[in-house]
Design a protein around this motif. Sequence first.
Motif, PDB file in Angstrom:
ATOM      1  N   THR A   1      -1.775  -6.459  -6.195  1.00  0.00           N
ATOM      2  CA  THR A   1      -0.364  -6.804  -6.287  1.00  0.00           C
ATOM      3  C   THR A   1      -0.227  -8.314  -6.419  1.00  0.00           C
ATOM      4  O   THR A   1      -1.176  -9.069  -6.220  1.00  0.00           O
ATOM      5  CB  THR A   1       0.406  -6.300  -5.042  1.00  0.00           C
ATOM      6  OG1 THR A   1       1.793  -6.604  -5.184  1.00  0.00           O
ATOM      7  CG2 THR A   1      -0.118  -6.953  -3.779  1.00  0.00           C
TER       8      THR A   1
ATOM      9  N   CYS B   1      -5.655  -2.613   5.386  1.00  0.00           N
ATOM     10  CA  CYS B   1      -4.599  -1.829   6.027  1.00  0.00           C
ATOM     11  C   CYS B   1      -5.148  -0.448   6.365  1.00  0.00           C
ATOM     12  O   CYS B   1      -5.778   0.193   5.507  1.00  0.00           O
ATOM     13  CB  CYS B   1      -3.387  -1.686   5.106  1.00  0.00           C
ATOM     14  SG  CYS B   1      -2.667  -3.252   4.562  1.00  0.00           S
TER      15      CYS B   1
ATOM     16  N   SER C   1      -3.662   3.731   3.877  1.00  0.00           N
ATOM     17  CA  SER C   1      -4.822   2.874   4.117  1.00  0.00           C
ATOM     18  C   SER C   1      -5.295   2.313   2.784  1.00  0.00           C
ATOM     19  O   SER C   1      -5.452   3.059   1.816  1.00  0.00           O
ATOM     20  CB  SER C   1      -5.953   3.655   4.794  1.00  0.00           C
ATOM     21  OG  SER C   1      -5.536   4.167   6.050  1.00  0.00           O
ATOM     22  N   ALA C   2      -5.513   0.997   2.742  1.00  0.00           N
ATOM     23  CA  ALA C   2      -5.927   0.372   1.480  1.00  0.00           C
ATOM     24  C   ALA C   2      -6.424  -1.041   1.750  1.00  0.00           C
ATOM     25  O   ALA C   2      -6.129  -1.632   2.800  1.00  0.00           O
ATOM     26  CB  ALA C   2      -4.766   0.337   0.485  1.00  0.00           C
TER      27      ALA C   2
ATOM     28  N   LEU D   1     -11.667   2.012   2.302  1.00  0.00           N
ATOM     29  CA  LEU D   1     -10.912   0.874   1.774  1.00  0.00           C
ATOM     30  C   LEU D   1     -11.336   0.549   0.346  1.00  0.00           C
ATOM     31  O   LEU D   1     -10.493   0.245  -0.504  1.00  0.00           O
ATOM     32  CB  LEU D   1     -11.102  -0.341   2.676  1.00  0.00           C
ATOM     33  CG  LEU D   1     -10.552  -0.221   4.104  1.00  0.00           C
ATOM     34  CD1 LEU D   1     -10.882  -1.472   4.910  1.00  0.00           C
ATOM     35  CD2 LEU D   1      -9.046   0.006   4.093  1.00  0.00           C
TER      36      LEU D   1
ATOM     37  N   LYS E   1      -0.425   4.934  -0.488  1.00  0.00           N
ATOM     38  CA  LYS E   1      -1.634   4.924   0.335  1.00  0.00           C
ATOM     39  C   LYS E   1      -1.336   4.311   1.694  1.00  0.00           C
ATOM     40  O   LYS E   1      -0.974   3.127   1.780  1.00  0.00           O
ATOM     41  CB  LYS E   1      -2.740   4.116  -0.356  1.00  0.00           C
ATOM     42  CG  LYS E   1      -3.144   4.682  -1.717  1.00  0.00           C
ATOM     43  CD  LYS E   1      -4.208   3.831  -2.353  1.00  0.00           C
ATOM     44  CE  LYS E   1      -4.584   4.368  -3.734  1.00  0.00           C
ATOM     45  NZ  LYS E   1      -5.148   5.718  -3.687  1.00  0.00           N
TER      46      LYS E   1
ATOM     47  N   SER F   1       2.012   2.201  -3.384  1.00  0.00           N
ATOM     48  CA  SER F   1       0.978   2.893  -4.163  1.00  0.00           C
ATOM     49  C   SER F   1       0.644   4.257  -3.580  1.00  0.00           C
ATOM     50  O   SER F   1      -0.300   4.909  -4.035  1.00  0.00           O
ATOM     51  CB  SER F   1      -0.296   2.034  -4.220  1.00  0.00           C
ATOM     52  OG  SER F   1      -0.049   0.820  -4.892  1.00  0.00           O
TER      53      SER F   1
ATOM     54  N   SER G   1       0.836  -1.209   0.000  1.00  0.00           N
ATOM     55  CA  SER G   1       0.000   0.000   0.000  1.00  0.00           C
ATOM     56  C   SER G   1       0.866   1.252   0.000  1.00  0.00           C
ATOM     57  O   SER G   1       0.534   2.242  -0.656  1.00  0.00           O
ATOM     58  CB  SER G   1      -0.952  -0.006   1.196  1.00  0.00           C
ATOM     59  OG  SER G   1      -0.254   0.119   2.420  1.00  0.00           O
TER      60      SER G   1
ATOM     61  N   VAL H   1      -5.750  -1.901  -3.705  1.00  0.00           N
ATOM     62  CA  VAL H   1      -4.429  -2.051  -4.312  1.00  0.00           C
ATOM     63  C   VAL H   1      -4.256  -3.502  -4.746  1.00  0.00           C
ATOM     64  O   VAL H   1      -4.467  -4.428  -3.948  1.00  0.00           O
ATOM     65  CB  VAL H   1      -3.318  -1.648  -3.322  1.00  0.00           C
ATOM     66  CG1 VAL H   1      -1.940  -1.970  -3.904  1.00  0.00           C
ATOM     67  CG2 VAL H   1      -3.417  -0.161  -2.997  1.00  0.00           C
TER      68      VAL H   1
ATOM     69  N   VAL I   1      -5.669  -4.402   0.280  1.00  0.00           N
ATOM     70  CA  VAL I   1      -4.617  -4.971  -0.572  1.00  0.00           C
ATOM     71  C   VAL I   1      -5.009  -6.377  -1.004  1.00  0.00           C
ATOM     72  O   VAL I   1      -5.225  -7.261  -0.167  1.00  0.00           O
ATOM     73  CB  VAL I   1      -3.265  -4.990   0.163  1.00  0.00           C
ATOM     74  CG1 VAL I   1      -2.179  -5.584  -0.741  1.00  0.00           C
ATOM     75  CG2 VAL I   1      -2.876  -3.572   0.587  1.00  0.00           C
TER      76      VAL I   1
ATOM     77  N   SER J   1      -9.742   2.588  -2.150  1.00  0.00           N
ATOM     78  CA  SER J   1      -8.285   2.425  -2.264  1.00  0.00           C
ATOM     79  C   SER J   1      -7.951   0.937  -2.305  1.00  0.00           C
ATOM     80  O   SER J   1      -7.353   0.391  -1.376  1.00  0.00           O
ATOM     81  CB  SER J   1      -7.570   3.095  -1.082  1.00  0.00           C
ATOM     82  OG  SER J   1      -7.848   4.472  -1.024  1.00  0.00           O
TER      83      SER J   1
END
Length: 466
Positions: free
Chosen positions: A388, A203, A187-188, A381, A185, A183, A180, A386, A190, A384
């Motif tokens: 990966t 997160c 807070s995200a 969340l 961020k 990226s 995160s 993310v 993931v 955001s």
Amino acid sequence: MNVPPPKEEYGADEISALVLDPGYSVTRAGFAGEDTPKSVVPTYYGHRSIPDTGTSYVFDDNAIHNPTSNLEIRNPMSQEGIVEDWDVAQRLWEYAITSRLTGPKERPSIRHSDDDKVEQDQDVKMEGTEENERPLTEYPLLMTEPGWNPAKHREKMMELAMEGWGCPAAWLGKSPVLASFASGKPSALVIDVGASQASVTACHDGMILKKGTMKSVLGGNWVSDQLRLLFSQSTPPIPLTPHYTVLSKSPVEAGAAAQATYRSFATPPHASFRRLQEERVLTEFKESCVQIWNPATAGGASLMTNPEVARSLPGRGFEMPDGWNNVFGIDRFRAAEGLFDEKAVVADGASSSPPPMRSETIPGMIQAALAGVDVDIRPHLLASIVVTGGSTLINGFNDRLNYEVSTMYSTISRVRIQAPGSSVERKYAGWIGGSILASLGSFHQMWISKKEYDEFGAGIVEKRCK
């Protein structure tokens, strides 16, 4: 070293910290502040028992892909990304760092058997490390870990850094949090789909929320197993021939039997070696052919309820190493559909394992992760998300993810998915986040120094690295 180095020695302008990101498939290492890891080596290693000399370990690409006798392929990590063999893990991680980054300390002996015609700059066999060797006495070390790493394993990692390698300072970072950060961020949500597993982690303000952490075995290797089943259930069965078995080949028509000359071995390579080589072919197939079905293109119909649409789409051709080739249609959608729809899993009649449940799919894990966090932060969340992990690079993954999340949370006006287009950034997000974090001057106060470790012991990691 009982006194921590002066502050400036931790900064990127003086001595760069090292960032180590161990994964089930590959281990990444590099200097903090750089864009990508300079050292990327397979986590798989070769294990060989040599008469009169004991056990030999072989690391690096060329060595473990060389079909020599008595070479068994192993992995020091469990399917969950937790270290199982600490002795080998230490050797592997040290090799990843010293072979490409810092240079090795002088060793009393590094031997090579006759079976290993090793290149001068590659494929080094690590015969053992003296207990008093400290290869990283000049480098602070940031190591990544999965969000579910047990406390005793965290302490073992800190003990290895401080006592085994002599690091002046060390820190452990949760992989989802670092992804995160990569990226931009704090807070995200993931979503990480790697080789051995998939996970969804909430997160918030740089910390993982344990009740918002879900994981399953539906990763890239599981997709490969689905492909194996599809190939074996085809009529006739599709041959899965690894590269090392082929000497030469001739062109053939699509679907025709291969016309190839195959290598013969006095002692066939170990079954684990062949499986690893087959996995390389399956990886090529996943990268070039496999696609994830997007219901939005078929009026919301799933692959299971509307297979005719998938059959009507243009197929994609693929050629095996021995020359066998064909055009793949609906099967290229079926291979990864189970990541999102448990009803589409290709069944294995010979397996006693239960089929995946809804809770193990990516939509199921997203629902469970968000249900485990405070209702007030759920919209943040979802705004955001993310993405990966190397297996998220399968064609169509982001479109399907966007469709599933938007459908499940249609009342939330803003759903935003951030998935780097670069394959490097997608694969190495955890390492990149660690590189950014460890290069910040303000991160100096976060390091656990050798002096603090000597005073409080390995248990300090639970207080300082949350």
